[in-house]
Scaffold this active site. Structure first.
Site, PDB file in Angstrom:
ATOM      1  N   TYR A   1     -22.874  30.032  14.256  1.00 36.69           N
ATOM      2  CA  TYR A   1     -22.865  28.839  14.936  1.00 36.69           C
ATOM      3  C   TYR A   1     -24.317  28.828  15.407  1.00 36.69           C
ATOM      4  O   TYR A   1     -25.080  29.197  15.262  1.00 36.69           O
ATOM      5  CB  TYR A   1     -21.883  29.246  15.964  1.00 36.69           C
ATOM      6  CG  TYR A   1     -22.305  28.725  17.880  1.00 36.69           C
ATOM      7  CD1 TYR A   1     -21.129  27.579  17.942  1.00 36.69           C
ATOM      8  CD2 TYR A   1     -23.117  29.106  18.587  1.00 36.69           C
ATOM      9  CE1 TYR A   1     -20.954  26.865  18.464  1.00 36.69           C
ATOM     10  CE2 TYR A   1     -22.542  28.315  19.899  1.00 36.69           C
ATOM     11  CZ  TYR A   1     -21.507  26.867  19.750  1.00 36.69           C
ATOM     12  OH  TYR A   1     -22.045  26.110  21.105  1.00 36.69           O
TER      13      TYR A   1
ATOM     14  N   GLU B   1     -24.764  20.326  18.559  1.00 38.20           N
ATOM     15  CA  GLU B   1     -23.783  21.612  18.338  1.00 38.20           C
ATOM     16  C   GLU B   1     -23.748  21.773  16.799  1.00 38.20           C
ATOM     17  O   GLU B   1     -23.253  20.450  16.089  1.00 38.20           O
ATOM     18  CB  GLU B   1     -22.337  21.984  19.188  1.00 38.20           C
ATOM     19  CG  GLU B   1     -21.792  23.110  18.902  1.00 38.20           C
ATOM     20  CD  GLU B   1     -20.552  23.707  19.321  1.00 38.20           C
ATOM     21  OE1 GLU B   1     -20.029  24.051  20.243  1.00 38.20           O
ATOM     22  OE2 GLU B   1     -19.738  22.321  18.966  1.00 38.20           O
TER      23      GLU B   1
END
Ligand code: GDP
Ligand code: MN
Length: 387
Positions: free
Chosen positions: A108, A197
């Site tokens: 992530y 992201e």
């Protein structure tokens, strides 16, 4: 403002981030043609403004033309319901057909504005993939954070610490993961993002690093200075009421209750919602007509508020400064004539030209219109009406 994954991917590619080849399609035939061009194994992905697609069945690995057809057919004819959508789901109009990668591990990587610290923060975690929200809640220590200088951005030592934190030790891979981080931060700064992201960034079995999902949100107040973003704006994915309001320079925010609020100024909007709640009510929305509203704009504001079937009562709370009370009264009368008030409308006006406004409303004898003495009186009256 939000954009689709395929658009965020474009911005990342331009920032030097390695992203697998992909094509956007809108029909099953186009999906098949894209598959023929890309070849090998592909992943078919719904392009919608909501995450959780993998778990919802809207990200499908396909290794044959038949599977691509089946996946595309399914996604274009079913609404996607995921943890990030309501139970009614959302329609899928576009698909991305992307070259698939052989994943060894998922990471992530994200940049968001940390309001508390008033600067962007880079967050990375080895627990990438589809469960990051749960990781944040249950194992916050598994997320490594580095706060960024508002102007200097991501510094070299931070890149090293972040990629080491993700477990990269081999030089080429540290460089490759660093490239994703730098590109993401560059795009974040360049386009005035509130969020950028990549989840997941992956390491393939061959040791290559790729961003295979991308999400970007932009500060609405900065969109005017990015032609690129204006071109990417997709009105069909927006709340139609909010769009309609925007066209008239009104800001409309949909909420969950049953009292519509028409106010001028964001501060007054906040205090209006507070006082409604204090007296036991719940706002259905608020519409801020701003400082310099015309009668026409204000009439449109009433149309928007009254078109919401959730609205069982309306509170008009105007403090006339630059906006004049008689302009609002004129709009109220026009809206009453044109659409008629199907729910009680409580009106509290104060400030510039208020006497004239009161006379106008009195003379118009509008059914369902209730005048209030002051702020508290107005809140109590509208709460009583919808109770
Ligand atoms: P999201 O669920 O909406 O976040 O969609 P993602 O694009 O992140 O995809 C969800 C999951 O599908 C990823 O975490 C991967 O596990 C898997 N996935 C996506 N693309 C590929 C790919 O190219 N190859 C493989 N093997 N898995 C993929
Ligand atoms: Mn994802």
């Amino acid at each position: 403002m939000k954009v689709h994954e395929y658009q965020a991917r474009q911005l990342l590619v331009e920032a030097g981030v390695p992203v697998p080849t992909a094509e956007v399609v809108t029909t099953v035939d186009e999906a098949m043609a894209a598959y023929q061009r890309i070849g090998g194994q592909v992943v078919v992905k719904a392009q919608v403004f909501a995450g959780g697609r993998g778990k919802a069945g809207f990200v499908k690995l396909c290794d044959s033309a038949d599977k691509v057809r089946e996946a595309a057919q399914f996604m274009l004819t079913h609404r996607m319901v995921s943890v990030q959508t309501g139970p009614e789901g959302i329609e899928v109009k576009k698909l991305l057909v992307a070259s698939a990668v052989d994943i060894e591990s998922e990471y992530y990587v994200a940049v968001v504005v940390d309001r508390g610290k008033r600067r962007p923060v880079v967050m990375v975690s080895t627990e990438g993939g589809v469960e990051i929200e749960q990781v944040a809640k249950e194992h916050p220590e598994a997320i490594i954070k580095h706060w960024l200088h508002p102007h200097l951005g991501l510094l070299d030592f931070q890149v090293v610490q972040l990629v080491r934190g993700l477990g990269f030790v081999e030089k080429e891979q540290m460089k490759a993961a660093g490239k994703v981080l730098r590109g993401l931060v560059d795009a974040f700064y360049k386009y005035d993002c509130s969020l950028a992201e990549v989840n997941p960034m992956v390491r393939t079995k061959g040791g290559e690093i790729y961003a295979i999902d991308a999400k970007m949100n932009f500060d609405d107040n900065a969109v005017f200075r990015h032609k690129r973003l204006q071109e990417m704006f997709d009105p069909s994915e927006e709340n139609p009421m909010e769009l309609r309001a925007k066209e008239h320079d009104l800001s409309y925010i949909a909420l969950d209750g049953n009292i519509g609020c028409l106010v001028n100024g964001a501060g007054l909007a906040m205090s209006t919602m507070d006082i409604i709640k204090l007296h036991g009510g719940e706002p259905a929305n608020f519409l801020d007509v701003g400082g310099s509203v015309s009668a026409e704009g204000a009439t449109e504001a009433f149309r928007i508020i009254l078109a919401d079937p959730k609205v069982k009562g309306v509170l008009v709370n105007i403090f006339g400064g630059i906006a004049k009370c008689d302009t609002i009264a004129e709009a109220l009368i026009a809206a009453a004539k044109e659409i008629g008030f199907n729910v009680p409308v409580v009106v509290r006006l104060e400030g510039t030209n208020v006497e004239r406004a009161r006379e106008m409303l009195e003379a118009a004898k509008i059914e369902q219109l209730i005048t209030a003495e002051d702020f508290t009186d107005a809140a109590k009256k509208v709460c009583a009406e919808v109770a």
